[in-house]
Motif scaffolding. Structure first.
Motif, PDB file in Angstrom:
ATOM      1  N   SER A  67      83.977  83.884 -16.252  1.00 40.43           N
ATOM      2  CA  SER A  67      83.926  83.989 -14.796  1.00 40.43           C
ATOM      3  C   SER A  67      83.674  82.633 -14.135  1.00 40.43           C
ATOM      4  N   ASN A  68      83.327  81.635 -14.931  1.00 37.45           N
ATOM      5  CA  ASN A  68      82.973  80.311 -14.414  1.00 37.45           C
ATOM      6  C   ASN A  68      81.807  80.402 -13.414  1.00 37.45           C
ATOM      7  N   ALA A  69      80.773  81.118 -13.823  1.00 43.02           N
ATOM      8  CA  ALA A  69      79.636  81.346 -12.930  1.00 43.02           C
ATOM      9  C   ALA A  69      78.864  80.048 -12.668  1.00 43.02           C
ATOM     10  N   LYS A  70      78.342  79.941 -11.418  1.00 45.83           N
ATOM     11  CA  LYS A  70      77.616  78.735 -11.003  1.00 45.83           C
ATOM     12  C   LYS A  70      76.115  78.956 -10.935  1.00 45.83           C
ATOM     13  N   ALA A  71      75.703  80.207 -10.898  1.00 48.64           N
ATOM     14  CA  ALA A  71      74.279  80.505 -10.769  1.00 48.64           C
ATOM     15  C   ALA A  71      74.015  81.921 -11.266  1.00 48.64           C
ATOM     16  N   ILE A  72      72.738  82.167 -11.575  1.00 46.30           N
ATOM     17  CA  ILE A  72      72.363  83.484 -12.114  1.00 46.30           C
ATOM     18  C   ILE A  72      71.058  83.939 -11.471  1.00 46.30           C
ATOM     19  N   ILE A  73      70.994  85.249 -11.197  1.00 45.54           N
ATOM     20  CA  ILE A  73      69.693  85.845 -10.869  1.00 45.54           C
ATOM     21  C   ILE A  73      69.361  86.826 -11.992  1.00 45.54           C
ATOM     22  N   ALA A  74      68.078  86.851 -12.384  1.00 50.00           N
ATOM     23  CA  ALA A  74      67.679  87.718 -13.499  1.00 50.00           C
ATOM     24  C   ALA A  74      66.279  88.248 -13.248  1.00 50.00           C
ATOM     25  N   LEU A  75      65.866  89.158 -14.104  1.00 51.26           N
ATOM     26  CA  LEU A  75      64.472  89.583 -14.119  1.00 51.26           C
ATOM     27  C   LEU A  75      63.703  88.599 -14.996  1.00 51.26           C
ATOM     28  N   PRO A  76      62.419  88.350 -14.689  1.00 52.27           N
ATOM     29  CA  PRO A  76      61.645  87.422 -15.524  1.00 52.27           C
ATOM     30  C   PRO A  76      61.685  87.789 -17.013  1.00 52.27           C
ATOM     31  N   GLN A  77      61.690  89.096 -17.328  1.00 50.11           N
ATOM     32  CA  GLN A  77      61.701  89.520 -18.741  1.00 50.11           C
ATOM     33  C   GLN A  77      62.956  89.065 -19.464  1.00 50.11           C
ATOM     34  N   LEU A  78      63.996  88.703 -18.734  1.00 48.28           N
ATOM     35  CA  LEU A  78      65.260  88.348 -19.390  1.00 48.28           C
ATOM     36  C   LEU A  78      65.456  86.841 -19.502  1.00 48.28           C
ATOM     37  N   LEU A  79      64.403  86.086 -19.135  1.00 45.95           N
ATOM     38  CA  LEU A  79      64.573  84.628 -19.060  1.00 45.95           C
ATOM     39  C   LEU A  79      64.987  83.987 -20.370  1.00 45.95           C
ATOM     40  N   SER A  80      64.508  84.521 -21.502  1.00 49.57           N
ATOM     41  CA  SER A  80      64.859  83.818 -22.741  1.00 49.57           C
ATOM     42  C   SER A  80      66.356  83.923 -23.014  1.00 49.57           C
ATOM     43  N   VAL A  81      66.939  85.096 -22.797  1.00 52.87           N
ATOM     44  CA  VAL A  81      68.395  85.244 -22.972  1.00 52.87           C
ATOM     45  C   VAL A  81      69.143  84.390 -21.944  1.00 52.87           C
ATOM     46  N   VAL A  82      68.698  84.472 -20.690  1.00 54.60           N
ATOM     47  CA  VAL A  82      69.400  83.771 -19.614  1.00 54.60           C
ATOM     48  C   VAL A  82      69.368  82.258 -19.803  1.00 54.60           C
ATOM     49  N   THR A  83      68.197  81.739 -20.124  1.00 57.87           N
ATOM     50  CA  THR A  83      68.119  80.270 -20.217  1.00 57.87           C
ATOM     51  C   THR A  83      68.953  79.763 -21.398  1.00 57.87           C
ATOM     52  N   GLU A  84      68.955  80.533 -22.480  1.00 57.56           N
ATOM     53  CA  GLU A  84      69.751  80.071 -23.618  1.00 57.56           C
ATOM     54  C   GLU A  84      71.251  80.130 -23.298  1.00 57.56           C
ATOM     55  N   ALA A  85      71.675  81.245 -22.674  1.00 53.42           N
ATOM     56  CA  ALA A  85      73.095  81.368 -22.312  1.00 53.42           C
ATOM     57  C   ALA A  85      73.468  80.273 -21.303  1.00 53.42           C
ATOM     58  N   ALA A  86      72.595  80.048 -20.315  1.00 59.09           N
ATOM     59  CA  ALA A  86      72.882  79.046 -19.276  1.00 59.09           C
ATOM     60  C   ALA A  86      73.008  77.648 -19.895  1.00 59.09           C
ATOM     61  N   ARG A  87      72.101  77.363 -20.833  1.00 60.03           N
ATOM     62  CA  ARG A  87      72.155  76.053 -21.497  1.00 60.03           C
ATOM     63  C   ARG A  87      73.498  75.883 -22.220  1.00 60.03           C
ATOM     64  N   LYS A  88      73.921  76.954 -22.895  1.00 52.46           N
ATOM     65  CA  LYS A  88      75.175  76.865 -23.654  1.00 52.46           C
ATOM     66  C   LYS A  88      76.393  76.639 -22.762  1.00 52.46           C
ATOM     67  N   VAL A  89      76.352  77.165 -21.544  1.00 48.65           N
ATOM     68  CA  VAL A  89      77.536  77.012 -20.683  1.00 48.65           C
ATOM     69  C   VAL A  89      77.346  75.920 -19.630  1.00 48.65           C
ATOM     70  N   GLY A  90      76.189  75.276 -19.637  1.00 48.43           N
ATOM     71  CA  GLY A  90      75.973  74.143 -18.723  1.00 48.43           C
ATOM     72  C   GLY A  90      75.591  74.529 -17.298  1.00 48.43           C
ATOM     73  N   ILE A  91      74.976  75.695 -17.121  1.00 48.06           N
ATOM     74  CA  ILE A  91      74.438  76.040 -15.789  1.00 48.06           C
ATOM     75  C   ILE A  91      73.030  75.448 -15.709  1.00 48.06           C
ATOM     76  N   PRO A  92      72.768  74.560 -14.703  1.00 49.39           N
ATOM     77  CA  PRO A  92      71.454  73.911 -14.652  1.00 49.39           C
ATOM     78  C   PRO A  92      70.329  74.906 -14.397  1.00 49.39           C
ATOM     79  N   LYS A  93      69.138  74.534 -14.857  1.00 47.37           N
ATOM     80  CA  LYS A  93      67.977  75.440 -14.747  1.00 47.37           C
ATOM     81  C   LYS A  93      67.653  75.812 -13.309  1.00 47.37           C
ATOM     82  N   ASP A  94      67.903  74.869 -12.383  1.00 48.54           N
ATOM     83  CA  ASP A  94      67.552  75.200 -10.993  1.00 48.54           C
ATOM     84  C   ASP A  94      68.591  76.120 -10.345  1.00 48.54           C
ATOM     85  N   ARG A  95      69.557  76.541 -11.103  1.00 46.26           N
ATOM     86  CA  ARG A  95      70.515  77.541 -10.603  1.00 46.26           C
ATOM     87  C   ARG A  95      70.225  78.924 -11.205  1.00 46.26           C
ATOM     88  N   ILE A  96      69.021  79.047 -11.749  1.00 46.29           N
ATOM     89  CA  ILE A  96      68.583  80.360 -12.224  1.00 46.29           C
ATOM     90  C   ILE A  96      67.431  80.800 -11.332  1.00 46.29           C
TER      91      ILE A  96
END
Ligand code: 4UU
Length: 519
Positions: A115-144
């Motif tokens: 989808s070429n996503a630029k940002a993500i919103i998540a629940l705090p409980q999902l942060l470990s999955v989200v941050t790892e996925a974001a790192r792999k695709v190059g979405i910066p941390k401040d876009r979570i």
């Protein structure tokens, strides 16, 4: 043979979703509650929803320089403000891609990349999955960012993005017929999940189409049960858009659980429950529902997977209310067929009469623009004159009633959730002890759902054993969301039957399920 809907054509306003929903003073008023959090008791009124999404949309533009068609991923179980975020993105002329929060890192990465996503919103409980996925695709941390009110580590709650102004909307003019509002994911007839481009017009059209079937049957006093996931099109359009447009309050549950469901019906006097066949099964059979006052419920709509006539009647008898069915697909925004409740003529359960069956092809303003970046899937899925091929088989009787009788596409439905066999086969084949693999669905009446089952040819030199089954189950469970687990089991075979062109003959495999015992 093309058949036209029995319903009159409707006028679809040439506008975008935020204008459609919010550029009006609805009859039910600004202070009418429309979104309830069944867990905390909090709620939002129509006016609050409008203001919150406008201010969030403005924040995306001011703080993140959000551009038209930038894609925003929502990775969360249901929240009562889930769709407020989505409409905020629309206020900023963005595209929303809703994702299944049960996804493992690899599955989320697939959606973020496609989808070429630029940002993500998540629940705090999902942060470990989200941050790892974001790192792999190059979405910066401040876009979570996060649902809720709390900052967690460096991650801000989404409300911190709200500006004091309301979005100067529309900053970018949206073309409702061409611009994508939602990029939902579906595997279609074959292969991996693909981005389904649903335009603003698609969603508005299906909202109005769905309302047309049911409008004589609902009022602002109704309350919808929102226990189905809002990341899936059934919840997203049929509950959220159809609900808010009519001022029908959504009682939002974070997840389905029978006790939570019953408590919420009782507390919020829910009148209308949109559910899937396994929930119909529970309502028909589970003894615990006797402990609750469910008398406010007056209508059930089941969809997303086949429901047997026996279950319809059983649930109907126990609850004393109609159990209607709706049919549709992500690709059609979704509802294309719905049973009409007519208080005069009542409600009937039809047998499927014998007759000529065929694949159902559909055309209409709710049919998707196409799969994103996938000309091959698009040419396979549409006829030259624009009909979308559903991969479902059905027939129509002389009264114009439609029956879905079979599915010819690869798709498996586990409790209404999509499971793409090709995805599971690909993963299984990546295991060194697997020589070949074929995945099919087997129906289990005890859960009223299909279950994914894998046929495995062990790699040369590897022997079939219980330990290998355990190893493969553990391997898969680490990599896929729970709804894709091989609950139907693993069976070893000597060869996966294939056509001369190499396509897995799934019908032959399904036939094997019926007649072979596990070796
Ligand atoms: C037999 O599941 C959906 C949409 C569901 C839905 C349900 C109730 C829409 C409107 C409504 O009122 O979308 P997908 O994309 O996840 O899955 C689509 C597939 C269909 O192709 C069909 O195979 O799900 C199956 N399906 C059904 N099968 C959907 N509804 C039904 C149904 N009976 N009622």
């Amino acid at each position: 043979m093309p058949l036209k809907s029995k319903f009159e054509d409707i006028d679809i306003p040439n506008t975008d979703i935020p204008s459609f929903l919010f550029n009006r003073s609805p009859d039910f008023g600004e202070n009418h509650p429309v979104l309830f959090d069944a867990h905390s008791g909090k709620y939002l009124t129509f006016g609050q929803v409008r203001e919150a999404s406008q201010r969030f949309g403005a924040g995306l533009q001011d703080r993140w320089n959000w551009k038209k068609n930038d894609v925003f991923c929502i990775f969360s179980p249901n929240q009562y403000d889930y769709t407020v975020v989505a409409w905020g993105v629309h206020f900023a002329a963005g595209i929303v891609t809703p994702s299944n929060p049960a996804y493992q890192v690899g599955e989320l990465v697939h959606q973020l990349v496609s989808s070429n996503a630029k940002a993500i919103i998540a629940l705090p409980q999902l942060l470990s999955v989200v941050t790892e996925a974001a790192r792999k695709v190059g979405i910066p941390k401040d876009r979570i960012i996060l649902f809720g009110d709390k900052k967690v580590e460096d991650f801000e709650p989404w409300k911190n993005l709200w500006t004091s102004r309301r979005a100067n909307y529309p900053k970018d003019k949206i073309d409702p017929t061409r611009d994508v509002a939602f990029l939902a994911f579906s595997s279609g007839t074959t292969g991996l999940p693909k981005g389904v481009m649903l335009s603003h017009r698609n969603i508005i059209a299906n909202t109005l189409q769905t309302i047309r079937v049911d409008e004589h049957n609902t009022t602002v006093k109704d309350r919808y049960m929102a226990c189905l996931p809002l990341f899936h099109i059934y919840g997203l359009t049929t509950l959220a858009h159809v609900g808010i447009y009519q001022g029908i309050g959504l009682v939002v549950l974070q997840r389905f659980e029978l006790a939570l469901f019953c408590k919420a019906v009782q507390k919020y006097k829910v009148t209308y429950a949109h559910i899937v066949p396994p929930i119909v099964l529970l309502l028909a059979k589970d003894p615990s529902i006797k402990n609750y006052d469910l008398s406010s419920l007056r209508m059930i709509n089941s969809g997303a997977a086949p429901l047997t006539k026996e279950l319809v009647l059983e649930a109907h008898e126990r609850l004393g209310i109609p159990v209607k069915q709706g049919y549709g697909l992500t690709e059609t925004s979704p509802t294309t067929h719905a049973q009409k409740w007519d208080g005069v003529n009542g409600w009937r359960v039809y047998e499927v009469p014998a007759g000529k069956e065929g694949e159902l092809w559909l055309r209409g303003p709710n049919v998707m623009l196409g799969y994103l970046n996938n000309p091959e899937a698009n040419s396979r899925s549409f006829t030259k004159d624009g009909f979308f091929k559903t991969g479902d088989v059905g027939r129509v009787d002389t009264h114009g009633n439609y029956y879905i009788t079979d599915r010819i596409k690869e798709l498996i439905k586990y409790k209404g959730f999509q499971v793409a066999p090709a995805e599971l086969e690909g993963l299984l084949l990546s295991h060194p002890k697997v020589g070949d693999a074929g995945v099919v669905g087997v129906y289990s009446s005890s859960v009223a759902s299909e279950l994914p089952l894998a046929f495995i040819v062990p790699a040369p030199g590897v022997s079939a054993s219980d330990n290998l089954v355990k190893e493969l189950v553990a391997f898969m469970n680490e990599r896929v969301a729970p709804h894709k687990r091989l609950r139907g089991g693993i069976k070893f075979v000597q060869v996966i039957p294939k056509s001369p062109s190499g396509k897995i003959l799934r019908r032959v495999l399904q036939f094997e399920c019926l007649f072979r015992v596990n070796s």
